[in-house]
Enzyme design. Structure first.
Site, PDB file in Angstrom:
ATOM      1  N   HIS A  35       0.850  -1.201   0.000  1.00 20.63           N
ATOM      2  CA  HIS A  35       0.000   0.000   0.000  1.00 20.63           C
ATOM      3  C   HIS A  35       0.887   1.253   0.000  1.00 20.63           C
ATOM      4  O   HIS A  35       2.078   1.181   0.281  1.00 20.63           O
ATOM      5  CB  HIS A  35      -0.816   0.093   1.292  1.00 20.63           C
ATOM      6  CG  HIS A  35      -1.708  -1.056   1.591  1.00 20.63           C
ATOM      7  ND1 HIS A  35      -3.054  -1.023   1.362  1.00 20.63           N
ATOM      8  CD2 HIS A  35      -1.453  -2.266   2.155  1.00 20.63           C
ATOM      9  CE1 HIS A  35      -3.607  -2.162   1.775  1.00 20.63           C
ATOM     10  NE2 HIS A  35      -2.659  -2.938   2.255  1.00 20.63           N
ATOM     11  N   GLU A 117       2.394  -0.778   4.516  1.00 18.38           N
ATOM     12  CA  GLU A 117       2.185   0.575   4.026  1.00 18.38           C
ATOM     13  C   GLU A 117       3.535   1.244   3.791  1.00 18.38           C
ATOM     14  O   GLU A 117       4.392   1.242   4.683  1.00 18.38           O
ATOM     15  CB  GLU A 117       1.403   1.425   5.040  1.00 18.38           C
ATOM     16  CG  GLU A 117      -0.020   0.964   5.297  1.00 18.38           C
ATOM     17  CD  GLU A 117      -1.016   1.492   4.275  1.00 18.38           C
ATOM     18  OE1 GLU A 117      -0.599   2.182   3.316  1.00 18.38           O
ATOM     19  OE2 GLU A 117      -2.218   1.210   4.460  1.00 18.38           O
ATOM     20  N   HIS A 156      -2.474  -3.066  -3.398  1.00 18.69           N
ATOM     21  CA  HIS A 156      -3.870  -2.880  -2.973  1.00 18.69           C
ATOM     22  C   HIS A 156      -4.782  -2.706  -4.183  1.00 18.69           C
ATOM     23  O   HIS A 156      -5.901  -3.206  -4.221  1.00 18.69           O
ATOM     24  CB  HIS A 156      -3.953  -1.660  -2.047  1.00 18.69           C
ATOM     25  CG  HIS A 156      -5.167  -1.653  -1.177  1.00 18.69           C
ATOM     26  ND1 HIS A 156      -5.474  -0.593  -0.371  1.00 18.69           N
ATOM     27  CD2 HIS A 156      -6.156  -2.576  -0.979  1.00 18.69           C
ATOM     28  CE1 HIS A 156      -6.597  -0.855   0.282  1.00 18.69           C
ATOM     29  NE2 HIS A 156      -7.034  -2.042  -0.067  1.00 18.69           N
ATOM     30  N   ASP A 166      -3.599   2.455  -4.792  1.00 21.52           N
ATOM     31  CA  ASP A 166      -2.234   2.340  -4.274  1.00 21.52           C
ATOM     32  C   ASP A 166      -1.668   0.937  -4.482  1.00 21.52           C
ATOM     33  O   ASP A 166      -2.441  -0.013  -4.580  1.00 21.52           O
ATOM     34  CB  ASP A 166      -2.196   2.737  -2.778  1.00 21.52           C
ATOM     35  CG  ASP A 166      -3.065   1.857  -1.898  1.00 21.52           C
ATOM     36  OD1 ASP A 166      -4.237   1.606  -2.258  1.00 21.52           O
ATOM     37  OD2 ASP A 166      -2.563   1.387  -0.859  1.00 21.52           O
TER      38      ASP A 166
HETATM   39 ZN    ZN Z   1      -4.072   0.584   0.499  1.00 23.43          ZN
END
Ligand code: ZN
Length: 185
Positions: A35, A117, A156, A166
């Site tokens: 992400h 992330e 994602h 993303d």
């Molecule tokens: Zn995401």
């Protein structure tokens, strides 16, 4: 492999998030989801991602924060622009990062995935430090979790197409994947 001990990445700063629950099958860790996030959008370096994943983002600090402060989300890991790694949820527990999602016909990717992330945005390049750390992390995860293989790494946007964009077109998939060990495939 010593990089992961007791489902925690040893080199990560540990910040517990309340946004997690148990996996139905703790051994079912078979997907890695990449992400990006930045708070406020396109701004880096603040404490707000950590605040957000801990459920204590102050919605008064930025108009965008008002739109997200009630969301209960998390990821297992955050890799900041300088390469610092934060872990919010142990890998054997379920972080809430994917939302409505499907990978190879199987829904609810949070059940069986690890979420990472990268501090970033869809329209900006990621840093070399982030790629370096992501490669180290991914190789450690593939070693620690045998069902998680090089061909089971997705963005994602791949598992939630039309809903999520993303990590975005700046993420260099081939540069990244070329550095991932495939001997366990
Ligand atoms: Zn995401």
């Amino acid at each position: 492999m010593g990089l992961i001990q007791n489902h925690l990445l040893v080199e990560a700063k540990q910040i517990a998030s309340p946004h997690f629950d148990e996996r139905q099958d703790e051994a079912d860790i078979s997907l890695l989801v990449i992400h990006n996030i930045s708070l406020p959008p396109n701004q880096f370096g603040g404490p707000y991602i950590e605040d957000f994943f801990q459920g204590k983002l102050n919605s008064k600090l930025h108009p965008y924060f008002e739109t997200i402060s009630d969301l209960r989300v998390s990821s297992h890991l955050l890799v900041k622009r300088d390469g610092q790694i934060v872990q919010f949820v142990p890998f054997n527990q379920r972080a809430w990062h994917a939302g409505i999602s499907t990978f190879e016909g199987r829904e609810a990717c949070n059940d069986f995935s690890i979420g990472i992330e990268l501090e970033g945005a869809d329209d900006l390049p990621f840093t070399q430090e982030q790629y370096n750390q992501l490669v180290i992390i991914t190789n450690a995860l593939i070693t620690a979790y045998p069902l998680l293989t090089k061909d089971r790494i997705a963005g994602h946007s791949d598992i939630a197409p039309g809903r999520k964009t993303d990590p975005g077109h700046y993420f260099q998939w081939s540069y990244y994947l070329d550095q991932i060990d495939s001997e366990l495939l």
